[in-house]
Design an enzyme around this catalytic site. Structure first.
Site, PDB file in Angstrom:
ATOM      1  CB  VAL A 141      -0.975   0.042   1.204  1.00  0.00           C
ATOM      2  CG1 VAL A 141      -2.054  -1.024   1.099  1.00  0.00           C
ATOM      3  CG2 VAL A 141      -0.219  -0.113   2.523  1.00  0.00           C
ATOM      4  CG  ASP A 198       5.951  15.596   6.221  1.00  0.00           C
ATOM      5  OD1 ASP A 198       6.153  14.513   5.622  1.00  0.00           O
ATOM      6  OD2 ASP A 198       5.504  16.613   5.649  1.00  0.00           O
ATOM      7  CE1 TYR A 209       9.723   8.873   7.026  1.00  0.00           C
ATOM      8  CE2 TYR A 209      12.077   8.840   6.594  1.00  0.00           C
ATOM      9  CZ  TYR A 209      10.942   9.515   7.005  1.00  0.00           C
ATOM     10  OH  TYR A 209      11.013  10.816   7.379  1.00  0.00           O
ATOM     11  N   GLY A 210      10.890   3.068   3.365  1.00  0.00           N
ATOM     12  CA  GLY A 210      10.692   1.627   3.195  1.00  0.00           C
ATOM     13  C   GLY A 210       9.361   1.368   2.513  1.00  0.00           C
ATOM     14  CE  LYS A 243       8.448   2.627   7.368  1.00  0.00           C
ATOM     15  NZ  LYS A 243       8.349   3.948   8.043  1.00  0.00           N
TER      16      LYS A 243
HETATM   17  C1  LIG Z   1      11.801   7.861  10.156  1.00  0.00           C
HETATM   18  C2  LIG Z   1      10.433   7.822  10.825  1.00  0.00           C
HETATM   19  C3  LIG Z   1       9.328   7.410  10.074  1.00  0.00           C
HETATM   20  C4  LIG Z   1       8.075   7.382  10.686  1.00  0.00           C
HETATM   21  C5  LIG Z   1       7.954   7.744  12.023  1.00  0.00           C
HETATM   22  N1  LIG Z   1       6.702   7.751  12.659  1.00  0.00           N
HETATM   23  N2  LIG Z   1       6.383   8.709  13.557  1.00  0.00           N
HETATM   24  C6  LIG Z   1       5.150   8.450  13.970  1.00  0.00           C
HETATM   25  C7  LIG Z   1       4.433   9.312  14.983  1.00  0.00           C
HETATM   26  C8  LIG Z   1       3.733  10.454  14.264  1.00  0.00           C
HETATM   27  C9  LIG Z   1       3.401   8.486  15.744  1.00  0.00           C
HETATM   28  C10 LIG Z   1       5.446   9.894  15.973  1.00  0.00           C
HETATM   29  C11 LIG Z   1       4.622   7.324  13.313  1.00  0.00           C
HETATM   30  C12 LIG Z   1       5.657   6.888  12.496  1.00  0.00           C
HETATM   31  N3  LIG Z   1       5.683   5.773  11.669  1.00  0.00           N
HETATM   32  C13 LIG Z   1       4.641   5.418  10.860  1.00  0.00           C
HETATM   33  O1  LIG Z   1       3.593   6.013  10.839  1.00  0.00           O
HETATM   34  N4  LIG Z   1       4.902   4.357  10.054  1.00  0.00           N
HETATM   35  C14 LIG Z   1       3.970   3.918   9.004  1.00  0.00           C
HETATM   36  C15 LIG Z   1       2.868   3.018   9.540  1.00  0.00           C
HETATM   37  C16 LIG Z   1       2.139   2.384   8.343  1.00  0.00           C
HETATM   38  N5  LIG Z   1       0.697   2.468   8.503  1.00  0.00           N
HETATM   39  C17 LIG Z   1       0.240   1.738   9.706  1.00  0.00           C
HETATM   40  C18 LIG Z   1      -1.257   1.760   9.797  1.00  0.00           C
HETATM   41  O2  LIG Z   1      -1.855   1.276   8.578  1.00  0.00           O
HETATM   42  C19 LIG Z   1      -1.459   1.971   7.402  1.00  0.00           C
HETATM   43  C20 LIG Z   1       0.040   1.962   7.263  1.00  0.00           C
HETATM   44  C21 LIG Z   1       9.063   8.162  12.757  1.00  0.00           C
HETATM   45  C22 LIG Z   1      10.304   8.206  12.146  1.00  0.00           C
END
Ligand SMILES: Cc1ccc(-n2nc(C(C)(C)C)cc2NC(=O)NCCCN2CCOCC2)cc1
Length: 409
Positions: free
Chosen positions: A28, A156, A33-34, A56
């Site tokens: 999806v 962001d 980041y991947g 992920k």
């Molecule tokens: C380098 C980096 C990248 C992302 C994050 N990060 N930060 C967050 C906060 C806003 C809760 C602090 C969440 C994520 N990762 C993330 O959303 N990951 C994606 C989750 C994928 N979704 C999960 C739910 O279903 C749809 C896809 C932090 C640092």
């Protein structure tokens, strides 16, 4: 048993994500980041309840047989292990094998970009309901308030990063989960209308004016401005500071077209409104590029007049988010106490309460094995520019030790 045999032995014992979930065909998202997949537990998998998950895949670098985890991956893991709030994405588990690290999340089927796109294209359902908008905003502020109280800035915020749980989850249906999909890929998209804009193009539309003037201080107010832009977009379904130009990330944050769009929408900032304006690093350039007189008749009220928002609590709150001077911008805590959230329709823990969810599920992307991403597509957003690397072994894996967050929400 020497090191390598021991690690091989350990690997055999570890649950393999391929044995536990079906996911390969359900990509999806893919970006810096991947890659993210929707994942369904396999029938023999008794470890995980039968529901949708998100997996992920984090790219590791194999350096002289040492698996190296990128700095951004470490930041994501370290951050998510600490954070626990019902309106933030929750990391469930981490899986590793010789060459990969997988993060397991509960799945969120929807996000605000998808909700807005549906209404922009609909002939009969042109706007999200007042109740939906209010519930999304209230839950967004609960999540952001928790982040800010833990001195974490998102930096962001945009519609694609405000996820919402769909059908299937009894308890969390319609629950906002703030995430960071990090799919910002840089590419010179052909000029598109915003209706079709790809959610992954880097946009400056949500960037606060102080950021565009190269402020040296990232503050909570930067997140508040972005939420104000999202609020205006939910009320009108149009990006408030839409800017046709899709520019590659330039070396300086100064973006003349984006500033022009803000001034055309809001008017030009007066020194008496923004005392510190002259101290902004790009103030000189601002005075050369812009004549304030050109924006005299411009204001938020005039811009939004066609949406009949004058004298509404929505508009009064929106002005508090979109205050030019960051030191005068409302905080998340103050926003949650605003009268807007205490008048009918009241916000609901299920943002989709009382409605059938009309929004389509996420689309699956083709899963090219060897992503032929060109160089600039791999360019990282500014905050990930400095890439140090940390050996995988230093990250305690695979389960997550449940830790209480530093500060109770
Ligand atoms: C380098 C980096 C990248 C992302 C994050 N990060 N930060 C967050 C906060 C806003 C809760 C602090 C969440 C994520 N990762 C993330 O959303 N990951 C994606 C989750 C994928 N979704 C999960 C739910 O279903 C749809 C896809 C932090 C640092």
């Amino acid at each position: 048993m020497i090191g390598r045999e021991f690690i091989a032995e350990l690997e055999n014992k570890r649950e393999k994500v391929e044995n536990l979930f079906n996911f390969e065909k359900f990509k999806v998202g893919s970006g810096t980041y991947g890659q993210v997949f929707q994942a369904f537990p396999k029938t023999k998998n008794k470890l995980f309840p039968k529901k949708s998950y998100a997996l992920k895949l984090i790219e590791c670098i194999d350096h002289k047989q040492n698996m190296i985890l990128s700095m951004s991956a470490c930041r994501e893991i370290a951050l998510l292990r600490e954070l626990k709030h019902e309106n933030l994405i929750q990391l469930n588990r981490i899986f590793t094998d010789q060459r990969k690290v997988w993060l397991l999340f509960d799945y969120c089927e929807h996000d605000i970009w998808q909700i807005l796109t549906y209404h922009r294209k609909s002939e009969t359902d042109k706007f999200p309901s007042k109740g939906l908008v209010k519930s999304l905003m209230f839950q967004m502020f609960q999540g952001i308030s928790y982040l800010h109280n833990n001195w974490i800035l998102h930096r962001d915020l945009k519609p694609a990063n405000i996820l919402v749980v769909g059908e299937g989850s009894k308890i969390e249906r319609g629950r906002v989960k703030i995430g960071d999909m990090g799919f910002a890929r840089l590419f010179n998209s052909p000029l598109k209308t915003f209706v079709d804009i790809d959610p992954v193009v880097v946009t400056f539309w949500y960037r606060a004016p102080e950021l565009l003037l190269d402020t040296k201080h990232y503050t909570k107010a930067i997140d508040i401005w972005a939420i104000g832009c999202i609020f205006a977009e939910l009320l009108s379904t149009k990006p408030l500071f839409y800017n046709e130009e899709e520019k590659l990330e330039t070396s300086t944050p100064y973006n003349r077209e984006q500033l022009h769009k803000i001034f055309t929408t809001m008017g030009f900032p007066k020194i008496e409104e923004w005392h510190n304006l002259k101290a902004m690093p790009c103030y000189e350039r601002l005075t050369k590029d812009f004549a304030s007189a050109a924006y005299e008749k411009r204001s938020l009220a005039a811009t939004l007049s066609k949406y009949k928002l004058q004298n509404t609590s929505e508009f009064r709150l929106l002005e508090k988010f979109l205050t030019m001077d960051p030191t005068k911008r409302i905080t998340a805590e103050e926003a949650l106490k605003d009268s807007y959230f205490y008048e009918e329709p009241l916000p609901n823990a299920d943002a989709f309460y009382g409605m059938k969810i009309p929004y389509p599920p996420r689309k699956y992307l083709p899963n090219e094995e060897n992503n032929n991403r060109t160089q600039h597509q791999q360019q990282l957003p500014p905050r990930q520019q400095q890439q140090q690397n940390i050996p995988l072994q230093q990250i305690p894996l695979p389960g997550i030790v449940k830790q209480e967050p530093r500060i109770q929400p």
